[in-house]
Design an enzyme around this catalytic site. Structure first.
Site, short mmCIF file in Angstrom:
data_model
loop_
_atom_site.label_atom_id
_atom_site.label_comp_id
_atom_site.label_asym_id
_atom_site.label_seq_id
_atom_site.Cartn_x
_atom_site.Cartn_y
_atom_site.Cartn_z
CB SER A 1 -0.81 -0.14 0.66
OG SER A 1 -1.85 1.23 1.30
CE1 TYR B 1 -3.49 -2.05 5.51
CE2 TYR B 1 -3.59 0.18 4.51
CZ TYR B 1 -3.89 -1.07 4.56
OH TYR B 1 -3.95 -1.41 3.32
#
Length: 256
Positions: A151, A164
Site C-alpha cells: 500500500s 496498518y
C-alpha cells in the site's frame, strides 16, 4: 519457447480473490492465459469470480482458504501443484485495513491485521517459494513471479494508521530481502503499493474511521480494482530478463 508476453501454460494463485483487487487480478491473469486458482474465505464469491472467468473463455478453479491458518495455507499451495502440476505466479493480495488512533485501540484489530497482512502473506510465500523456484527453471517461461500487495501506507506513514503502516512496511522489507535472495534464480519478487482504491477495504472500519477516510477522498476519482490488476498483469508478463520490483500507483488527485 515463450519467455515473455502471455501466460499460456502457467498456473497462478491469487489470494483474497473473492472481491476487489484480488478478483480483478484473477480475471486479468486468466485473460493472459494462466490457469488461475482463486483463493479466499468466501466460497460463494469465489464461485462467481471463477464463473465469470470461465464464461469469458478462461480457466480457473476455486480454493477456499483462510491464509491466517498456516497448515491450511501450506496445504492449499501443495494442492495447487498436486492438481495442476506447477505454480508459476503467486499474488499475495489478501489483506485488511483497520485504522484509527493507537490510544485505546481495540487490540483485536491489530492482531487481525498482523495475522492476515503479515503472517498470512508469509505462510503463502513460504509454501510457494520452492514451487516457484522449480517453475523458474522450466518451460514455457523459465521465470516465476511473486507479487506482494502492499500500500502507499507501506511508504508514507500517516496519522491514525500506525499498525496498518507497520504491516505494510513489513511487507516491503520482506519482499526486498526475498528479492535479493532469489532474483539470480529467475524468481521475480514485486511489490505493488496502491493508493486509494474503490474496494470493500473500508467495510471493516469502525464508522468514525470510515467517515474520516471518505471525507479525505470525497470528490476525488479513486483507483478501480482493475487499475491495480492491470499493473500486476504488466509485471508478470515482462520478458524473462526484466524485473519490475516496485510499483506505486495512486489516483491522480491523491497527494500522499
Amino acid at each position: 519457447m515463450t519467455t515473455s508476453g502471455r501466460l499460456d501454460g502457467t498456473v497462478a494463485l491469487v489470494t483474497g480473490a473473492s472481491s476487489g483487487i484480488g478478483a480483478a487480478t484473477a480475471r486479468a491473469l486468466a485473460a493472459e492465459g494462466a490457469l488461475v486458482v482463486a483463493a479466499a474465505r468466501r466460497k460463494d464469491r469465489l464461485d462467481e469470480v471463477v464463473e465469470d472467468i470461465v464464461d469469458a473463455g478462461g480457466r480457473a478453479t476455486v480454493c477456499e482458504l483462510d491464509v491466517t491458518d498456516q497448515t491450511a495455507a501450506a496445504a492449499a499451495v501443495d494442492g495447487v501443484v498436486a492438481e495442476h502440476g506447477r505454480l508459476d505466479v503467486v499474488v499475495n493480495n489478501a489483506g485488511m485495513m483497520l485504522n484509527g488512533p493507537v490510544e485505546d485501540a481495540p487490540l483485536d484489530e491489530w492482531e487481525r491485521m498482523v495475522d492476515i497482512n503479515v503472517k498470512g502473506l508469509l505462510y503463502v510465500a513460504h509454501a510457494a517459494l520452492p514451487h516457484l523456484l522449480v517453475a523458474a527453471e522450466a518451460e514455457p517461461r523459465r521465470v516465476a513471479d511473486m507479487v506482494n500487495i502492499s500500500s502507499v501506507a507501506g511508504r508514507v506513514p500517516r496519522l491514525g494508521a500506525g499498525v496498518y503502516n507497520l504491516t505494510k512496511h513489513g511487507v516491503g522489507a520482506f519482499s526486498e530481502s526475498l528479492r535479493q535472495e532469489v532474483t539470480e534464480r529467475h524468481v521475480r519478487v514485486s511489490l505493488v503499493e496502491p493508493g486509494a482504491v474503490a474496494t470493500e477495504l473500508l467495510d471493516h472500519q469502525r464508522p468514525d474511521v470510515r467517515e474520516a477516510y471518505q471525507n479525505r477522498f470525497r470528490g476525488k476519482d479513486l483507483l478501480q480494482a482493475t487499475d491495480v490488476a492491470d499493473a500486476i498483469a504488466y509485471l508478470v508478463t515482462r520478458p524473462r530478463h526484466v524485473a519490475i520490483n516496485e510499483v506505486l500507483v495512486r489516483p491522480t488527485q491523491q497527494q500522499a
